[in-house]
Motif scaffolding. Structure first.
Motif, PDB file in Angstrom:
ATOM      1  N   GLN A   1      34.935  43.328  26.300  1.00  0.00           N
ATOM      2  CA  GLN A   1      33.835  43.560  27.096  1.00  0.00           C
ATOM      3  C   GLN A   1      32.624  43.534  26.394  1.00  0.00           C
ATOM      4  O   GLN A   1      32.363  43.220  25.302  1.00  0.00           O
ATOM      5  CB  GLN A   1      33.912  45.186  27.788  1.00  0.00           C
TER       6      GLN A   1
ATOM      7  N   ARG B   1      34.938  44.009  33.717  1.00  0.00           N
ATOM      8  CA  ARG B   1      35.300  42.573  34.523  1.00  0.00           C
ATOM      9  C   ARG B   1      36.451  42.039  34.117  1.00  0.00           C
ATOM     10  O   ARG B   1      36.916  42.056  33.146  1.00  0.00           O
ATOM     11  CB  ARG B   1      34.098  41.475  34.175  1.00  0.00           C
TER      12      ARG B   1
ATOM     13  N   THR C   1      37.403  39.063  34.510  1.00  0.00           N
ATOM     14  CA  THR C   1      37.421  37.649  34.006  1.00  0.00           C
ATOM     15  C   THR C   1      36.844  37.751  32.531  1.00  0.00           C
ATOM     16  O   THR C   1      36.927  36.867  31.948  1.00  0.00           O
ATOM     17  CB  THR C   1      36.449  37.058  34.952  1.00  0.00           C
TER      18      THR C   1
END
Length: 434
Positions: free
Chosen positions: A257, A291, A293
């Motif tokens: 992250q 996220r 992704t």
């Protein structure tokens, strides 16, 4: 320098012998695998502290949110040991909620905790210990209803995190800041991981200094220790992990992250390659957080930066395997933009591996610059490239740091931390009756 109450002081404290502890961890289960999603150092903190408290006669019940219909309502943290139990509380759908959705489920979670106590004999629990602000909101109401002390550990602070955001990262909402302020005001005692965090609680959240107690988290020294003869040699260890025997390895272990800033390491490798210096193997051991992704974006960055062949991505591993990874690496790197403590750094050092860390937050307390590792006062990839190159080129200096890391790690057991936390419980009980 501002002083905070020492848990080893001679203050008269209300005695809570062998307490029954309601440990609250709403947003992440102690049974989750650390290193992905919302599972990280907080999970380890809750489980290892609970075990250490149980060794001192406490009974601990960890309340967490149900995330699967397959979870039992009440399970033992360690099979065959009833001293630490995990109770799963239904609060919202099992799937489809992330941490930011959970404020809307706190009422349901609180109701489940209160119903559990209603089935016990009166005054069953002696203390509520909540973790992270969401749990603190529940703990505030529960402790008031049961008339027991509320002890709270923040783990991260929104105001501190927002002051150190990565480019493009989303700031924590004002609702969280207000929630943290409320928990700080309601708690009978606040456990800070470091003196810096204690100062942040006082200066940024107006905490009463008398209610703030510094207790450094521990390390499971049975797992995290330097390579021993019984572990085999380092070449055999690397072979088991499918690592090259003779290539320098830099390890990033944690959630992928923006806050943890693994992109800084990828960019640093690109700087090394562009300047013709040796490029180590970077292993990213962890899963995406926030996220979905995030991991794919980091993989893409490695490829577009021209260092894809120098970066390996591995899934999170069990903690006993994580200890092997620490022992196999030449360096453990933590370029985080904010850390309340940095448990990975403490565990790596206990495993005898020096740590290269950003000079932020709790990492400045855990990593002793020039003794157990090195601190980098920047997130500039050029600075990180230079630091990585210098450390990997200096075998003698790195060995000195490894020895310092081992010595520091020997003093970080969870039993000492649990002893201090028990004293905080007693002081919180005293504060509540005053």
């Amino acid at each position: 320098m501002m002083g905070y109450p020492s848990t080893g002081s001679e203050e008269r404290a209300v005695s809570i012998e062998q307490p029954r502890v309601a440990m609250l961890s709403v947003h992440t289960s102690p049974l989750d695998q650390p290193g992905t999603g919302d599972a990280g150092g907080l999970n380890v903190y809750v489980t290892d502290l609970s075990r250490a408290l149980a060794r001192r006669g406490a009974q601990v019940e960890i309340f967490t949110r149900s995330t699967s219909s397959a979870q039992g309502d009440l399970v033992e943290l360690d099979a065959g040991d009833p001293r630490v139990l995990v109770r799963h509380i239904p609060a919202g759908p099992f799937e489809g909620l992330d941490k930011n959705d959970l404020p809307g489920q706190l009422c349901a979670f609180t109701a489940g905790v209160l119903r559990t106590e209603a089935g016990r004999t009166e005054h069953w629990y002696d203390v509520v210990h909540s973790h992270y602000w969401l749990s603190g909101q529940v703990g505030w109401l529960v402790a008031d209803r049961w008339d027991v002390p509320l002890v709270h550990t923040m783990h991260t602070l929104a105001r501190v995190k927002n002051a150190a955001l990565a480019p493009g990262d989303t700031p924590e909402p004002m609702g969280r800041v207000i929630g943290e302020e409320q928990v700080v005001a309601a708690a009978d005692a606040l456990v800070a991981n470091t003196a810096e965090e204690a100062s942040d609680l006082v200066q940024l959240y107006d905490a009463d200094p008398a209610a703030v107690h510094v207790v450094a988290p521990g390390v499971d020294l049975a797992l995290f220790h330097p390579l021993r003869a019984s572990d085999g040699d380092r070449a055999a260890l690397r072979a088991r992990l499918d690592l090259p025997a003779d290539r320098p390895v830099v390890l990033f272990a944690g959630r992928v992250q923006a806050l943890k800033a693994p992109d800084v390491l990828v960019r640093a490798l690109a700087v090394l390659a562009a300047t013709g210096r040796p490029v180590p193997l970077l292993v990213v051991l962890g899963g995406p957080s926030g996220r979905a992704t995030a991991l794919r974006e980091l993989e893409a960055l490695a490829v577009t930066s021209g260092v894809g062949e120098h970066v390996q991505f591995r899934a999170p591993v069990r903690r006993e395997v994580l200890a092997d990874w620490f022992r196999a690496a030449d360096l453990v790197a933590m370029p985080s933009r904010s850390e309340s403590f940095g448990l990975v750094a403490a565990e790596a050092q206990a495993s005898g591996t020096p740590v290269l860390a950003a000079a932020v937050g709790g990492l400045r307390s855990v990593v002793h610059d020039g003794v157990t590792g090195r601190l980098v006062a920047s997130h500039d990839p050029v600075r990180w490239a230079d630091a990585i190159a210098d450390l990997l080129a200096d075998d003698v200096g790195r060995a000195v740091l490894a020895d310092g890391a081992r010595r520091a790690g020997e003093h970080r057991g969870w039993d000492a931390a649990a002893e201090q936390v028990l004293k905080v419980y007693a002081l919180a009980a005293q504060r509540r009756v005053l």
